[in-house]
Design an enzyme around this catalytic site. Structure first.
Site, PDB file in Angstrom:
ATOM      1  N   PRO A  67       0.844  -1.206   0.000  1.00 15.59           N
ATOM      2  CA  PRO A  67       0.000   0.000   0.000  1.00 15.59           C
ATOM      3  C   PRO A  67       0.877   1.252   0.000  1.00 15.59           C
ATOM      4  O   PRO A  67       1.376   1.675   1.037  1.00 15.59           O
ATOM      5  CB  PRO A  67      -0.821  -0.126   1.291  1.00 15.59           C
ATOM      6  CG  PRO A  67       0.038  -0.971   2.194  1.00 15.59           C
ATOM      7  CD  PRO A  67       0.842  -1.881   1.323  1.00 15.59           C
ATOM      8  N   ASP A 122       6.025   2.214   2.070  1.00 13.49           N
ATOM      9  CA  ASP A 122       5.136   1.088   2.346  1.00 13.49           C
ATOM     10  C   ASP A 122       4.374   1.422   3.623  1.00 13.49           C
ATOM     11  O   ASP A 122       4.942   1.444   4.712  1.00 13.49           O
ATOM     12  CB  ASP A 122       5.981  -0.177   2.522  1.00 13.49           C
ATOM     13  CG  ASP A 122       5.139  -1.422   2.778  1.00 13.49           C
ATOM     14  OD1 ASP A 122       3.954  -1.289   3.104  1.00 13.49           O
ATOM     15  OD2 ASP A 122       5.693  -2.532   2.663  1.00 13.49           O
ATOM     16  N   HIS A 123       3.079   1.692   3.468  1.00 16.43           N
ATOM     17  CA  HIS A 123       2.290   2.177   4.607  1.00 16.43           C
ATOM     18  C   HIS A 123       2.104   1.121   5.684  1.00 16.43           C
ATOM     19  O   HIS A 123       1.685   1.418   6.809  1.00 16.43           O
ATOM     20  CB  HIS A 123       0.914   2.656   4.123  1.00 16.43           C
ATOM     21  CG  HIS A 123       0.340   3.767   4.949  1.00 16.43           C
ATOM     22  ND1 HIS A 123       0.527   3.866   6.307  1.00 16.43           N
ATOM     23  CD2 HIS A 123      -0.428   4.831   4.608  1.00 16.43           C
ATOM     24  CE1 HIS A 123      -0.111   4.943   6.766  1.00 16.43           C
ATOM     25  NE2 HIS A 123      -0.684   5.546   5.758  1.00 16.43           N
ATOM     26  N   ARG A 124       2.423  -0.139   5.390  1.00 12.65           N
ATOM     27  CA  ARG A 124       2.311  -1.172   6.420  1.00 12.65           C
ATOM     28  C   ARG A 124       3.334  -0.967   7.536  1.00 12.65           C
ATOM     29  O   ARG A 124       3.089  -1.373   8.681  1.00 12.65           O
ATOM     30  CB  ARG A 124       2.513  -2.560   5.793  1.00 12.65           C
ATOM     31  CG  ARG A 124       1.436  -2.958   4.786  1.00 12.65           C
ATOM     32  CD  ARG A 124       1.785  -4.261   4.084  1.00 12.65           C
ATOM     33  NE  ARG A 124       3.052  -4.165   3.341  1.00 12.65           N
ATOM     34  CZ  ARG A 124       3.578  -5.163   2.633  1.00 12.65           C
ATOM     35  NH1 ARG A 124       2.937  -6.333   2.588  1.00 12.65           N
ATOM     36  NH2 ARG A 124       4.706  -4.997   1.984  1.00 12.65           N
TER      37      ARG A 124
END
Length: 443
Positions: free
Chosen positions: A237, A415-417
Site C-alpha cells: 500500500p 510502504d504504509h504497512r
C-alpha cells in the site's frame, strides 16, 4: 570417474540462464578455481569457476545457448589419467537435484560438483573437526534461512561438501538446528504472492490492424522487472510525501570539495555529483530516523542496522539498482567512487548478485533527464524509495522578499504497512535538513 559440471544457481531465485561463453575448450586441463565459462542471468554476466581438477572431456552445451535450466549438465570433466572419450561417453547423465557444479567467482565457498549421490550419512559431520565447512553458496544460503548449523550437516558432495539436497534433508528431518533465523531471512524466504496474469497477445492484437506492428519477445530482465513491480503494486500500500529542497549551499560545498580533490594518477581522486550527496543524505536520515529503516514481513518488522542504499541505473533493456552498503558510514568521496564503479559495471552487465540484491532503501534520480518530479515504485523488500527531480532556479519567498534559489523536488514513496505518514514526513524532513545544511554530512 567422469565429473559433471552443471548450470549453477547464481541466485536463490534463478531457474535458468544463458551460457554466454566458454573460456576453455575440450582437452584443456583445469584446476579448482579456474574460470571456465560466463553465464548470463537476467541482469548480469557472471564468471563460473571449476571446483574439481581434471581435463575437459566434453562441452555438452554450446556457447550462446539460451535458457539452460539450473542443474542441467553443461560440461564433463575427466579425472587425471582417465580416457577422454570414455569420460565423455560415461558422463552427462541427468544432473541430480543436489547442486550445480560451479560457482560465481564472488562466492566465498566453492560449489560442490555433483556425483552419483552416496548415502546421506556417508560423510561425517564436520562439527567435531573445528575446520571450515565446505559447502556451496546455495547450501549456505538455504541453511542460514532455515537456521541450520552447517557444521552438523552431513555432506554428500565430492569430498564431503554440503550441497543443497543435504540442507533440504536436514530441514525435513528437523536436525542440526542453530539459532533462530533472523527476521530478514524470513522475509526473503516468504512465498511470493500469486500475481494476476497480463493480457494475452490475442486480446491486445485484435485492436490493431495486421501488419501495423511487430512483436518483440520479452527478455529475462524485462520479465523480472514486470514481475517485481506488479508484485509491489499488488501487495504494497503505497503513499507519497513530497518536499522542495534548496540546493544553493549544497552546490557551493560540492564545488569547494571538488576543487580541493587531490591528484591521483594525473586525475582528481574524486568528483562529487549531486546524486552522491543525495545518497549520503538519505543514509544519514535513515540513521537519524531508524524506525523508517525497516522491511515488512507478515510476522515481523525487520529493523535494519545500516542504510544500504540502492541506486537505480538505467541500462539497455531495463534498469538495475547497485547498492552502496553502509552508506551512512562512508565519506562522500568513497560513495562517489563506488557509485562510478558500480554504475559502469552495471551498464556492462558485470555486477555480482550481491552487489544489486537486497538493500534497505533506494534512490531513483531522473533530474538529469529534466524531470521536475515523479513518484517511484517501492522495490520489495524495501519500505521506501526516494524519487529525485531536477534542480532548477525558482522564485522563493524569504523574510517577505522574493529571491531566486536552486530548488529540487523529491518524493518519498513508502510502504504504509511499516512506515506511517508522520514517520515518512520525519524521514523526509531529516533528508531535507542534510541537503540544505550539507556541512552536516561531513561530520
Amino acid at each position: 570417474m567422469p565429473i559433471n559440471i552443471t548450470m549453477p544457481a547464481l541466485s536463490p531465485t534463478m531457474e535458468e540462464g544463458n551460457l554466454a561463453k566458454w573460456l576453455v575448450k575440450e582437452g584443456d586441463k583445469v584446476k579448482s578455481g579456474d574460470v571456465i565459462a560466463e553465464i548470463e542471468t537476467d541482469k548480469a554476466t557472471m564468471e563460473v569457476e571449476a571446483v574439481d581438477e581434471g581435463v575437459v572431456a566434453k562441452l555438452v552445451v554450446p556457447a550462446g545457448t539460451e535458457a539452460v535450466k539450473v542443474n542441467a549438465v553443461i560440461a564433463i570433466l575427466a579425472a587425471d589419467g582417465e580416457d577422454l572419450a570414455a569420460a565423455a561417453a560415461g558422463g552427462g547423465a541427468a544432473a541430480p537435484k543436489a547442486e550445480a557444479a560451479s560457482a560465481p567467482k564472488a562466492e566465498a565457498a566453492p560449489v560442490a560438483a555433483p556425483a552419483p549421490a552416496p548415502a546421506a550419512a556417508s560423510a561425517a559431520p564436520a562439527a567435531s573437526t573445528g575446520e571450515r565447512v565446505f559447502a556451496s553458496p546455495l547450501a549456505r544460503r538455504l541453511a542460514k534461512e532455515a537456521g541450520l548449523d552447517l557444521k552438523a550437516v552431513s555432506g554428500s558432495g565430492p569430498k564431503g561438501r554440503v550441497v543443497k539436497s543435504d540442507v533440504e534433508k536436514a530441514v525435513s528431518t528437523g536436525g542440526a538446528k542453530a539459532a533462530p533465523a533472523p527476521a530478514a531471512a524470513a522475509a526473503s524466504a516468504a512465498p511470493a504472492p500469486a500475481l494476476a496474469k497480463g493480457p494475452s497477445d490475442e486480446s491486445v492484437l485484435k485492436n490493431f490492424a495486421e501488419g501495423s506492428y511487430e512483436l518483440v519477445p520479452h527478455d529475462g530482465m524485462r520479465k523480472t522487472i514486470a514481475k517485481r513491480l506488479q508484485e509491489s503494486k499488488q501487495t504494497i500500500p503505497h503513499f507519497y510525501v513530497s518536499v522542495d529542497c534548496e540546493l544553493d549551499a549544497l552546490l557551493a560545498l560540492r564545488a569547494q570539495l571538488n576543487a580541493a580533490a587531490p591528484e591521483k594518477d594525473g586525475k582528481p581522486a574524486y568528483k562529487l555529483s549531486v546524486n552522491d550527496m543525495v545518497i549520503k543524505a538519505l543514509a544519514l536520515a535513515l540513521r537519524d530516523v531508524p524506525d523508517a529503516n525497516v522491511s515488512w514481513t507478515d510476522t515481523n518488522m525487520v529493523k535494519h542496522k545500516h542504510a544500504d542504499v540502492g541506486v537505480a541505473v538505467s541500462i539497455p533493456g531495463g534498469l538495475i539498482t547497485p547498492i552502496i552498503r553502509k552508506a551512512e558510514e562512508k565519506s562522500l568521496s568513497t560513495i562517489s567512487n563506488e557509485m562510478k564503479d558500480l554504475g559502469k559495471r552495471a551498464k556492462d552487465r558485470k555486477l555480482k548478485p550481491e552487489e544489486y540484491q537486497g538493500g534497505t532503501t533506494a534512490v531513483s534520480n531522473m533530474g538529469m533527464m529534466g524531470v521536475k518530479s515523479f513518484s517511484a515504485v517501492v522495490n520489495p523488500p524495501h519500505a521506501t524509495i526516494l524519487a529525485v527531480g531536477a534542480g532548477e532556479e525558482r522564485v522563493v519567498v524569504k523574510n517577505g522578499e522574493m529571491k531566486i534559489a536552486n530548488v529540487m523536488t523529491v518524493t518519498l514513496s513508502t510502504d504504509h504497512r511499516c512506515v506511517d505518514g508522520a514517520l515518512g514526513a520525519e524521514l523526509l524532513g531529516a533528508f531535507k535538513r542534510y541537503i540544505e545544511n550539507p556541512m552536516g554530512m561531513l561530520v
